[in-house]
Write a protein that holds these residues in place. Structure first.
Motif, PDB file in Angstrom:
ATOM      1  N   UNK A 215     -16.265  -3.729   9.931  1.00 20.07           N
ATOM      2  CA  UNK A 215     -16.920  -4.231   8.593  1.00 20.07           C
ATOM      3  C   UNK A 215     -17.485  -3.101   7.616  1.00 20.07           C
ATOM      4  N   UNK A 216     -17.224  -3.238   6.485  1.00 14.85           N
ATOM      5  CA  UNK A 216     -17.739  -2.234   5.349  1.00 14.85           C
ATOM      6  C   UNK A 216     -17.842  -3.106   4.298  1.00 14.85           C
ATOM      7  N   UNK A 217     -19.009  -2.588   3.395  1.00 15.67           N
ATOM      8  CA  UNK A 217     -19.042  -3.042   2.032  1.00 15.67           C
ATOM      9  C   UNK A 217     -19.046  -1.888   0.810  1.00 15.67           C
ATOM     10  N   UNK A 218     -18.711  -2.004  -0.059  1.00 10.94           N
ATOM     11  CA  UNK A 218     -18.733  -1.128  -1.231  1.00 10.94           C
ATOM     12  C   UNK A 218     -19.630  -2.069  -2.428  1.00 10.94           C
ATOM     13  N   UNK A 219     -20.598  -1.272  -2.841  1.00 10.19           N
ATOM     14  CA  UNK A 219     -21.377  -1.922  -3.944  1.00 10.19           C
ATOM     15  C   UNK A 219     -21.033  -1.261  -5.350  1.00 10.19           C
ATOM     16  N   UNK A 220     -20.443  -1.874  -6.445  1.00 17.76           N
ATOM     17  CA  UNK A 220     -20.589  -1.049  -7.684  1.00 17.76           C
ATOM     18  C   UNK A 220     -21.577  -1.575  -8.323  1.00 17.76           C
ATOM     19  N   UNK A 221     -22.372  -0.554  -8.893  1.00 19.20           N
ATOM     20  CA  UNK A 221     -23.650  -0.789  -9.220  1.00 19.20           C
ATOM     21  C   UNK A 221     -23.680  -0.449 -10.727  1.00 19.20           C
ATOM     22  N   UNK A 222     -24.721  -1.139 -11.478  1.00 22.51           N
ATOM     23  CA  UNK A 222     -24.657  -0.984 -12.890  1.00 22.51           C
ATOM     24  C   UNK A 222     -23.420  -0.820 -13.455  1.00 22.51           C
ATOM     25  N   UNK A 223     -22.662  -1.997 -13.557  1.00 21.57           N
ATOM     26  CA  UNK A 223     -21.325  -1.665 -13.895  1.00 21.57           C
ATOM     27  C   UNK A 223     -21.146  -1.486 -15.456  1.00 21.57           C
ATOM     28  N   UNK A 224     -20.197  -0.749 -15.788  1.00 23.50           N
ATOM     29  CA  UNK A 224     -19.630  -0.498 -17.225  1.00 23.50           C
ATOM     30  C   UNK A 224     -18.270  -0.842 -17.334  1.00 23.50           C
ATOM     31  N   UNK A 225     -17.728  -1.156 -18.517  1.00 25.24           N
ATOM     32  CA  UNK A 225     -16.229  -1.448 -18.594  1.00 25.24           C
ATOM     33  C   UNK A 225     -15.418  -0.275 -17.877  1.00 25.24           C
ATOM     34  N   UNK A 226     -15.786   0.960 -17.859  1.00 25.81           N
ATOM     35  CA  UNK A 226     -15.040   2.077 -17.078  1.00 25.81           C
ATOM     36  C   UNK A 226     -14.878   1.765 -15.775  1.00 25.81           C
ATOM     37  N   UNK A 227     -15.688   1.081 -15.002  1.00 18.80           N
ATOM     38  CA  UNK A 227     -15.651   0.733 -13.871  1.00 18.80           C
ATOM     39  C   UNK A 227     -14.224  -0.235 -13.569  1.00 18.80           C
ATOM     40  N   UNK A 228     -13.794  -0.817 -14.601  1.00 17.23           N
ATOM     41  CA  UNK A 228     -12.835  -1.963 -14.334  1.00 17.23           C
ATOM     42  C   UNK A 228     -11.759  -1.142 -13.586  1.00 17.23           C
ATOM     43  N   UNK A 229     -11.338  -1.727 -12.503  1.00 13.89           N
ATOM     44  CA  UNK A 229     -10.156  -0.862 -11.531  1.00 13.89           C
ATOM     45  C   UNK A 229     -10.052  -2.076 -10.387  1.00 13.89           C
ATOM     46  N   UNK A 230      -8.903  -1.331  -9.567  1.00 16.14           N
ATOM     47  CA  UNK A 230      -8.816  -2.190  -8.298  1.00 16.14           C
ATOM     48  C   UNK A 230      -9.395  -1.230  -7.331  1.00 16.14           C
ATOM     49  N   UNK A 231     -10.355  -2.045  -6.260  1.00 19.26           N
ATOM     50  CA  UNK A 231     -10.843  -1.235  -5.252  1.00 19.26           C
ATOM     51  C   UNK A 231     -10.020  -1.624  -3.920  1.00 19.26           C
ATOM     52  N   UNK A 232      -9.904  -0.611  -3.244  1.00 16.16           N
ATOM     53  CA  UNK A 232      -8.983  -0.704  -2.130  1.00 16.16           C
ATOM     54  C   UNK A 232      -9.800  -0.483  -0.732  1.00 16.16           C
ATOM     55  N   UNK A 233     -10.020  -1.351   0.261  1.00 17.03           N
ATOM     56  CA  UNK A 233     -10.441  -0.696   1.586  1.00 17.03           C
ATOM     57  C   UNK A 233      -9.250  -0.189   2.506  1.00 17.03           C
ATOM     58  N   UNK A 234      -9.621   0.751   3.319  1.00 18.52           N
ATOM     59  CA  UNK A 234      -8.628   1.094   3.982  1.00 18.52           C
ATOM     60  C   UNK A 234      -9.114   1.447   5.454  1.00 18.52           C
ATOM     61  N   UNK A 235      -8.328   1.291   6.646  1.00 15.26           N
ATOM     62  CA  UNK A 235      -8.779   1.807   7.824  1.00 15.26           C
ATOM     63  C   UNK A 235      -7.795   2.437   8.789  1.00 15.26           C
ATOM     64  N   UNK A 236      -8.080   3.141   9.491  1.00 14.65           N
ATOM     65  CA  UNK A 236      -7.232   4.182  10.437  1.00 14.65           C
ATOM     66  C   UNK A 236      -7.834   4.006  11.873  1.00 14.65           C
ATOM     67  N   UNK A 237      -6.850   3.188  12.765  1.00 17.85           N
ATOM     68  CA  UNK A 237      -7.522   2.784  14.079  1.00 17.85           C
ATOM     69  C   UNK A 237      -7.932   4.179  14.987  1.00 17.85           C
ATOM     70  N   UNK A 238      -7.146   5.475  14.835  1.00 14.57           N
ATOM     71  CA  UNK A 238      -7.532   6.286  15.593  1.00 14.57           C
ATOM     72  C   UNK A 238      -7.669   7.696  14.666  1.00 14.57           C
ATOM     73  N   UNK A 239      -7.828   8.894  15.305  1.00 16.73           N
ATOM     74  CA  UNK A 239      -7.942  10.051  14.466  1.00 16.73           C
ATOM     75  C   UNK A 239      -6.650  10.761  14.470  1.00 16.73           C
ATOM     76  N   UNK A 240      -5.764  10.497  15.346  1.00 20.86           N
ATOM     77  CA  UNK A 240      -4.542  11.348  15.435  1.00 20.86           C
ATOM     78  C   UNK A 240      -3.169  10.484  15.162  1.00 20.86           C
ATOM     79  N   UNK A 241      -2.381  11.102  14.405  1.00 24.22           N
ATOM     80  CA  UNK A 241      -1.106  10.570  13.992  1.00 24.22           C
ATOM     81  C   UNK A 241      -1.175   9.028  13.886  1.00 24.22           C
ATOM     82  N   UNK A 242      -2.105   8.595  13.379  1.00 25.69           N
ATOM     83  CA  UNK A 242      -2.180   7.270  13.105  1.00 25.69           C
ATOM     84  C   UNK A 242      -2.113   6.980  11.495  1.00 25.69           C
TER      85      UNK A 242
END
Lengths: 115, 114
Positions: free
Chosen positions: A75-102
Motif C-alpha cells: 500500500x502507498x498514498x500520494x498527496x497532491x498538496x495546495x493544488x493549482x490547475x497545473x497539477x491537472x494530470x493523470x497520476x499512476x501508481x506502479x509496482x515491481x515485485x522484485x529487483x531483478x528482471x521483473x
C-alpha cells in the motif's frame, strides 16, 4: 503479475485544496513508484515510495508538494498538496515485485482536474 | 544515464498489414527493455520485455519485438494489425545498476484503420 488498484479513479478539485490518492497491490512488492502523465504524453517519475522510510523524489518534485506514504509492502498514498490547475494530470501508481528482471505493473491511474 | 527514443509520434496502418513501432535505446551496461501499451482512459499494460537470451521476444496480443544490439534498437512488431491495436505505445528501459527506475520514451500513437 501484480494487480494494482487506485482510488479515486478521477476527481475534480478546487485550487488550494489537497487530494490523497491510494494505491493497493494484491501482493507484496519490493518497489512502488508514482508517476504523472499529461494526457497523451509520456510518464514522468515523481518518486520512489520506500517502505518504512521517506520517499526518494526526482528532480523537480518535493515532499512538501507531493508527500508520499508507504506503511507496508502492499500500500502507498500520494498527496497532491495546495493544488493549482497545473497539477491537472493523470497520476499512476506502479509496482515491481522484485529487483531483478521483473517488469513494473501499473494501476489504472487517477485523473485529476484542478479548477 | 539510460534513455529511449521513439522517433515516430504516430503510426498509421491498415488492418491486416504489418505494424512496426520503433524504439532505440542508450544504456551503460546490459539493457533491460520493455514495451507497454495504453488504451484510452486506461493504465499501462505490459506487453513484453527483453532481459537476455533470444533477440526475438514474443509477448501479449500477438506482439513481438526484436532486440538489435548493434543498432541499439528494440522495435515492436505485429504481423497483422487489428483495429483494436489502436493505442499509445511506450518503450522503456530499466536501470538495473543504480535504482531500478524505468525511463520511458515519448510514446507512439498507433492508429489502425479498418
Amino acid at each position: 503479475s501484480a494487480v494494482i488498484s487506485q482510488k479515486p479513479s478521477r476527481d475534480i478539485c478546487q485550487r488550494g485544496t489537497s487530494l490523497t490518492i491510494q494505491c493497493q497491490v494484491d501482493s507484496q512488492v519490493t518497489m512502488m513508484f508514482w508517476y504523472r502523465q499529461q494526457p497523451g504524453q509520456s510518464l514522468t517519475l515523481i518518486a520512489t515510495a520506500n517502505q518504512g522510510s521517506e520517499a526518494t523524489y526526482e528532480s523537480g518534485f518535493v515532499i512538501d508538494k507531493f508527500p508520499i506514504s508507504r506503511p507496508n509492502l502492499t500500500f502507498s498514498t500520494l498527496t497532491v498538496s495546495n493544488m493549482s490547475p497545473e497539477d491537472s494530470s493523470i497520476y499512476l501508481c506502479s509496482a515491481s515485485p522484485g529487483l531483478t528482471n521483473n517488469e513494473q505493473f501499473f494501476g489504472p491511474g487517477t485523473r485529476l482536474t484542478v479548477l | 544515464a539510460q534513455s529511449v527514443a521513439q522517433p515516430e509520434d504516430q503510426v498509421n496502418v491498415a488492418e491486416g498489414n504489418p505494424l512496426t513501432v520503433k524504439c532505440t535505446y542508450s544504456v551503460s551496461g546490459n539493457p533491460y527493455l520493455f514495451w507497454y501499451v495504453q488504451y484510452p482512459n486506461r493504465g499501462l499494460q505490459f506487453l513484453l520485455k527483453y532481459i537476455t537470451g533470444d533477440n526475438l521476444v514474443k509477448g501479449s496480443y500477438g506482439f513481438e519485438a526484436e532486440f538489435n544490439k548493434s543498432q541499439t534498437s528494440f522495435h515492436l512488431k505485429k504481423p497483422s494489425a487489428l483495429v483494436s491495436d489502436s493505442a499509445l505505445y511506450f518503450c522503456a528501459v530499466r536501470d538495473m545498476i543504480n535504482d531500478y527506475k524505468l525511463s520511458f520514451g515519448a510514446g507512439t500513437t498507433v492508429t489502425v484503420r479498418a
